[in-house]
Design an enzyme around this catalytic site. Structure first.
Site, short mmCIF file in Angstrom:
data_model
loop_
_atom_site.label_atom_id
_atom_site.label_comp_id
_atom_site.label_asym_id
_atom_site.label_seq_id
_atom_site.Cartn_x
_atom_site.Cartn_y
_atom_site.Cartn_z
N ASP A 282 -4.25 -6.55 5.31
CA ASP A 282 -5.30 -7.39 5.88
C ASP A 282 -5.30 -8.80 5.28
OD1 ASP A 282 -6.35 -5.35 7.52
OD2 ASP A 282 -7.46 -4.52 5.82
N LYS B 138 9.87 -17.01 -10.28
CA LYS B 138 9.07 -15.98 -10.94
C LYS B 138 8.00 -16.61 -11.82
CE LYS B 138 9.38 -12.26 -14.32
NZ LYS B 138 10.24 -11.51 -15.26
N LYS C 197 -12.00 -2.81 18.86
CA LYS C 197 -10.61 -3.21 19.10
C LYS C 197 -10.18 -2.96 20.55
CE LYS C 197 -9.98 -3.62 14.50
NZ LYS C 197 -9.65 -4.82 13.74
N LYS D 34 -14.29 1.16 15.34
CA LYS D 34 -12.98 0.55 15.55
C LYS D 34 -12.50 0.78 16.98
CE LYS D 34 -8.50 0.25 13.19
NZ LYS D 34 -7.69 0.75 12.03
N ASN E 274 0.85 -1.19 0.00
CA ASN E 274 0.00 0.00 0.00
C ASN E 274 0.89 1.24 0.00
OD1 ASN E 274 0.45 0.93 2.88
ND2 ASN E 274 -0.34 -1.14 3.26
N PHE F 3 -5.05 3.89 14.61
CA PHE F 3 -5.33 4.84 13.54
C PHE F 3 -6.43 4.27 12.65
CE2 PHE F 3 -1.70 7.07 14.89
CZ PHE F 3 -1.58 8.25 14.18
#
Length: 401
Positions: free
Chosen positions: A278, A288, A340, A336, A209, A322
């Site tokens: 995730d 490869k 959490k 969240k 990301n 975050f």
């Protein structure tokens, strides 16, 4: 607040050196013990006798002119300092410090000190905006040096703009303010995660990301500055390790899971700002993969939900997460926070211009489980990190009282 503080004042060669005389006087009046180091160029603007009279201490101008033959001068002064201030800081001394050049008493002592270093730049407006100066300032900022920004106004060169040394009373006020916060996390163990993870498909391909790690590194830099024993667990990023921070590099979500869990029980404050994958490919190829006709489907499997597990295992830790969202920011953030078992959450709308991944700024909402809420407008990630840690340190003090 500066009573008894041992301050080394480095004066480099700019016209603003005359202000450093007033600064020395004000620091002494505030109760600090001040030792002044002057560069050869600074002496062309103001004589050393002036600073000796104001500080009532010897003035250092030459690395090889030892005041005490039983001491190595630049090491002794470096070790003596509680705080190091460069004012004015010219482009020259900033460049030397950024590139590890030690060719006079000031630059040599700067490399030897472990005290917090404050830099108060002063130079022509065009010099201050030159790419090389900007690059050097950014490098020093990443290393954990602190800045007292120059003011705007009429400069000695005749230009009007940013580059004027901040006024001595303002500099003293900044140091006084910082001194009240300087030990707010002293004795605390802080664990921070930063950056992305990479989940391999084969030796040349992976999922990741856009996280740059800048927010987590800013948090680590500020935590160390506040006296914390700081550990930073970082995914693959191209950032320098902040001063005083123990850095642990990881690649995958599994790596980060293992490193975080192994340190969690011993931590007092945990801030999970990393953007951990995730999902990861269920099958990873040793060789490869070659192109073939048609589409290709990658089957994914869940990674460990690190934050969820930290919330479940939480005992004495203060846990901050975050939430990076593109819509319904507060709805998902509040969910969240509860799900959490967090103590607080920092919510970022990454769709907002100037906020989110790879930027130098963020606009955020801070929400604690006790209902305390703060909306922070767009600001630098270092400013945001300082605000987050201020909230966390106040919460930790509240839990202890």
């Amino acid at each position: 607040m500066l009573q008894g503080k041992k301050i080394v004042l480095g004066v480099s060669g700019g016209i603003a050196a005359y202000k450093a005389a007033d600064l020395t006087s004000k620091l002494v009046q505030a109760g600090a013990e001040v030792r002044v180091i002057m560069t050869e160029s600074a002496l062309k603007f103001v004589g050393g006798t002036t600073f000796q009279a104001l500080s009532r201490q010897p003035v250092y101008t030459d690395t090889f002119k030892e005041h005490d033959s039983t001491q190595i001068q630049h090491i002794d002064v470096a070790d003596w300092a509680d705080l190091f201030l460069i004012a004015p800081a010219t482009a020259n001394i900033i460049g030397k410090l950024a590139h590890g050049i030690a060719d006079d008493m000031l630059s040599t002592t700067l490399l030897a000190t472990e005290a917090p270093v404050y830099i108060a730049p002063a130079m022509n407006v065009h010099m201050y905006s030159h790419p090389s100066v900007i690059s050097n300032l950014k490098k020093l900022d990443q290393w954990g040096f602190r800045f007292i920004e120059p003011g705007e106004g009429y400069l000695a060169c005749g230009y009007v703009g940013k580059g004027r040394l901040e006024e001595p009373q303002t500099i003293v006020s900044v140091l006084q303010h910082q001194s009240t916060q300087s030990l707010s996390l002293s004795g605390k163990r802080v664990l921070i995660t930063a950056g992305p993870t990479r989940e391999k498909i084969d030796p040349v391909r992976y999922f990741t990301n856009p996280s740059s790690g800048k927010m987590g590194f800013a948090l680590a830099r500020q935590a160390a500055a506040l006296g914390a024993d700081t550990t930073l667990i970082a995914g693959p990023v191209d950032l320098d390790t902040p001063r005083g921070v123990n850095r642990v590099d990881v690649v995958t979500a599994q790596d980060m899971y293992e490193q975080v869990l192994s340190r969690y029980d011993a931590s007092d404050l945990v801030i999970k700002s990393a953007a951990v994958a995730d999902y990861r490919p269920k099958q990873v190829f040793d060789q490869k993969m070659k192109k073939s006709p048609g589409d290709y489907t990658v089957e994914m499997e869940r990674t460990h939900d690190i934050l969820q597990e930290l919330g479940e295992r939480k005992r004495h830790q203060y846990l901050i997460g975050f939430a990076a969202e593109t819509q319904d920011l507060e709805y998902y953030g509040e969910q969240k926070l509860v799900k959490k078992n967090l103590d607080a959450i920092v919510m970022n709308n990454i769709a907002e211009q100037g906020s989110g991944f790879s930027t130098d700024t963020n606009a955020s909402v801070y929400l604690a489980k006790d209902g305390k809420r703060v909306d922070w407008p767009l600001m630098s990630k270092d400013e945001l990190a300082a605000n987050i840690l201020q909230m966390a340190s106040e919460a930790l003090v509240g839990e202890e009282s």
